[in-house]
Design a protein around this motif. Structure first.
Motif, PDB file in Angstrom:
ATOM      1  N   THR A  17       0.059  20.403  -3.964  1.00 22.97           N
ATOM      2  CA  THR A  17       0.934  19.878  -2.932  1.00 22.97           C
ATOM      3  C   THR A  17       2.376  19.965  -3.390  1.00 22.97           C
ATOM      4  O   THR A  17       2.681  20.032  -4.579  1.00 22.97           O
ATOM      5  CB  THR A  17       0.598  18.402  -2.652  1.00 22.97           C
ATOM      6  OG1 THR A  17       0.686  17.673  -3.863  1.00 22.97           O
ATOM      7  CG2 THR A  17      -0.801  18.264  -2.091  1.00 22.97           C
ATOM      8  N   SER A  20       8.105  16.253  -4.480  1.00 25.46           N
ATOM      9  CA  SER A  20       9.454  15.820  -4.178  1.00 25.46           C
ATOM     10  C   SER A  20      10.144  15.413  -5.469  1.00 25.46           C
ATOM     11  O   SER A  20       9.510  15.222  -6.501  1.00 25.46           O
ATOM     12  CB  SER A  20       9.427  14.647  -3.196  1.00 25.46           C
ATOM     13  OG  SER A  20       8.671  13.589  -3.738  1.00 25.46           O
ATOM     14  N   ARG A  59      -3.414  10.749  -3.133  1.00 24.76           N
ATOM     15  CA  ARG A  59      -2.370  10.849  -2.110  1.00 24.76           C
ATOM     16  C   ARG A  59      -1.955   9.464  -1.609  1.00 24.76           C
ATOM     17  O   ARG A  59      -0.780   9.232  -1.302  1.00 24.76           O
ATOM     18  CB  ARG A  59      -2.853  11.722  -0.951  1.00 24.76           C
ATOM     19  CG  ARG A  59      -2.836  13.202  -1.309  1.00 24.76           C
ATOM     20  CD  ARG A  59      -3.375  14.043  -0.193  1.00 24.76           C
ATOM     21  NE  ARG A  59      -3.218  15.472  -0.490  1.00 24.76           N
ATOM     22  CZ  ARG A  59      -3.897  16.431   0.091  1.00 24.76           C
ATOM     23  NH1 ARG A  59      -4.805  16.136   1.017  1.00 24.76           N
ATOM     24  NH2 ARG A  59      -3.701  17.690  -0.229  1.00 24.76           N
ATOM     25  N   ALA A  60      -2.907   8.541  -1.509  1.00 20.99           N
ATOM     26  CA  ALA A  60      -2.574   7.194  -1.054  1.00 20.99           C
ATOM     27  C   ALA A  60      -1.605   6.524  -2.017  1.00 20.99           C
ATOM     28  O   ALA A  60      -0.640   5.863  -1.592  1.00 20.99           O
ATOM     29  CB  ALA A  60      -3.847   6.361  -0.918  1.00 20.99           C
ATOM     30  N   GLU A  62       0.428   8.135  -4.078  1.00 19.45           N
ATOM     31  CA  GLU A  62       1.689   8.875  -4.018  1.00 19.45           C
ATOM     32  C   GLU A  62       2.510   8.479  -2.793  1.00 19.45           C
ATOM     33  O   GLU A  62       3.740   8.368  -2.869  1.00 19.45           O
ATOM     34  CB  GLU A  62       1.418  10.377  -4.005  1.00 19.45           C
ATOM     35  CG  GLU A  62       0.916  10.906  -5.330  1.00 19.45           C
ATOM     36  CD  GLU A  62       0.657  12.395  -5.314  1.00 19.45           C
ATOM     37  OE1 GLU A  62       0.706  12.995  -6.404  1.00 19.45           O
ATOM     38  OE2 GLU A  62       0.400  12.963  -4.234  1.00 19.45           O
ATOM     39  N   ARG A  63       1.836   8.265  -1.663  1.00 21.35           N
ATOM     40  CA  ARG A  63       2.554   7.842  -0.458  1.00 21.35           C
ATOM     41  C   ARG A  63       3.243   6.496  -0.654  1.00 21.35           C
ATOM     42  O   ARG A  63       4.236   6.194   0.011  1.00 21.35           O
ATOM     43  CB  ARG A  63       1.603   7.776   0.740  1.00 21.35           C
ATOM     44  CG  ARG A  63       1.236   9.117   1.332  1.00 21.35           C
ATOM     45  CD  ARG A  63       0.607   8.964   2.701  1.00 21.35           C
ATOM     46  NE  ARG A  63      -0.625   8.193   2.660  1.00 21.35           N
ATOM     47  CZ  ARG A  63      -1.829   8.727   2.491  1.00 21.35           C
ATOM     48  NH1 ARG A  63      -1.971  10.030   2.324  1.00 21.35           N
ATOM     49  NH2 ARG A  63      -2.910   7.950   2.486  1.00 21.35           N
ATOM     50  N   ALA A  64       2.699   5.700  -1.559  1.00 19.03           N
ATOM     51  CA  ALA A  64       3.302   4.396  -1.857  1.00 19.03           C
ATOM     52  C   ALA A  64       4.494   4.519  -2.806  1.00 19.03           C
ATOM     53  O   ALA A  64       5.092   3.515  -3.189  1.00 19.03           O
ATOM     54  CB  ALA A  64       2.248   3.467  -2.461  1.00 19.03           C
ATOM     55  N   GLY A  65       4.828   5.753  -3.200  1.00 24.45           N
ATOM     56  CA  GLY A  65       5.986   5.976  -4.052  1.00 24.45           C
ATOM     57  C   GLY A  65       5.709   5.934  -5.537  1.00 24.45           C
ATOM     58  O   GLY A  65       6.642   5.865  -6.343  1.00 24.45           O
ATOM     59  N   THR A 197      -7.928   0.518   2.156  1.00 24.38           N
ATOM     60  CA  THR A 197      -6.779  -0.370   1.983  1.00 24.38           C
ATOM     61  C   THR A 197      -7.173  -1.674   1.302  1.00 24.38           C
ATOM     62  O   THR A 197      -6.323  -2.323   0.677  1.00 24.38           O
ATOM     63  CB  THR A 197      -6.124  -0.682   3.334  1.00 24.38           C
ATOM     64  OG1 THR A 197      -7.102  -1.250   4.218  1.00 24.38           O
ATOM     65  CG2 THR A 197      -5.560   0.583   3.967  1.00 24.38           C
ATOM     66  N   ASP A 201      -4.227  -1.190  -1.416  1.00 24.68           N
ATOM     67  CA  ASP A 201      -3.014  -2.004  -1.217  1.00 24.68           C
ATOM     68  C   ASP A 201      -2.797  -3.024  -2.337  1.00 24.68           C
ATOM     69  O   ASP A 201      -1.677  -3.136  -2.861  1.00 24.68           O
ATOM     70  CB  ASP A 201      -3.065  -2.698   0.141  1.00 24.68           C
ATOM     71  CG  ASP A 201      -2.839  -1.740   1.307  1.00 24.68           C
ATOM     72  OD1 ASP A 201      -2.559  -0.548   1.055  1.00 24.68           O
ATOM     73  OD2 ASP A 201      -2.955  -2.176   2.473  1.00 24.68           O
ATOM     74  N   THR A 204      -1.702  -1.079  -5.443  1.00 20.65           N
ATOM     75  CA  THR A 204      -0.327  -0.614  -5.294  1.00 20.65           C
ATOM     76  C   THR A 204       0.655  -1.766  -5.476  1.00 20.65           C
ATOM     77  O   THR A 204       1.674  -1.637  -6.159  1.00 20.65           O
ATOM     78  CB  THR A 204      -0.138   0.031  -3.912  1.00 20.65           C
ATOM     79  OG1 THR A 204      -0.993   1.179  -3.806  1.00 20.65           O
ATOM     80  CG2 THR A 204       1.299   0.461  -3.703  1.00 20.65           C
TER      81      THR A 204
END
Length: 213
Positions: A17, A20, A59-60, A62-65, A197, A201, A204
């Protein structure tokens, strides 16, 4: 096999992927997967629990930063040796100036065994851990772990393998902080097979929590 940073550790045929630019003060999350990925690869499917969504879990996070550190371990990986590898990598980050509170090790099933050994051996008060689905009498008899750092235990009430980590935590005098969550999804050990989640969650939040002074 080297660590993969902010990449999904997939088979050679998979496409990486896009990455960033990393944040100036990244929070690292080591994700240590379950044994089925060693045996069957990142798309491993259990007849009982279905597909282990390794890609989706990473990915979950990573989406959380979070800057995810993960890889597909070789088949029949020795947990003690692998724990030493993780300890060495964490120590290299600490030596490079990464704050210990910016490092979280999340282990699921067999990965949780490794994470518990890392906690026992690293002995840093500020490093954080999330243990999923492998606290049991066998773990205590075999390895006698004694946790250190800041530990969040998450277990599923219907899981036949992993239950409360509190008995081990109570025998861990150097443990700085311990919290625990009991889930009731009815998924048994399969709760760690997908990025629910219910546990993503809290894990994270544990990793991103502001360090207490």
């Amino acid at each position: 096999m080297s660590w993969h940073y902010a990449l999904i550790a997939l088979s050679l045929s998979a496409c990486a992927t896009a990455i960033s630019a990393p944040p100036e003060n990244p929070r690292y999350l080591y994700y240590l997967h379950g044994k089925i990925i060693e045996d069957l690869g990142p798309e491993g499917v259990s007849l009982r629990f279905g597909r282990y969504d390794y890609t989706g879990i990473i990915r979950a996070f990573e989406r959380a930063g979070l800057s995810v550190v993960s890889e597909v371990r070789p088949k029949d990986t020795d947990v003690s040796s692998y724990a030493e590898k993780v300890v060495a990598d964490v120590r290299s980050k600490l030596a490079a100036g990464v704050p210990a509170s910016n490092i979280t090790i999340v282990g699921a099933s067999k990965g949780s065994v490794i994470a518990m050994l890392v906690s026992s051996r690293l002995r840093n008060d500020e490093v954080r851990y999330v243990f999923l689905a492998n606290c049991n009498d066998w773990m205590e008899r075999t390895f006698a772990p004694r946790f250190t750092g800041e530990v969040l235990s998450i277990y599923e009430a219907s899981d036949e393998i992993g239950q409360s980590c509190r008995p081990i935590a109570q025998r861990s005098p150097a443990l700085k902080r311990f919290e625990e969550m009991r889930l009731e999804t009815g998924l048994g050990h399969g709760v760690v097979y997908r990025p629910l989640t219910d546990w993503i969650d809290p894990a994270t939040g544990w990793a991103k929590r502001t360090a207490e002074r």
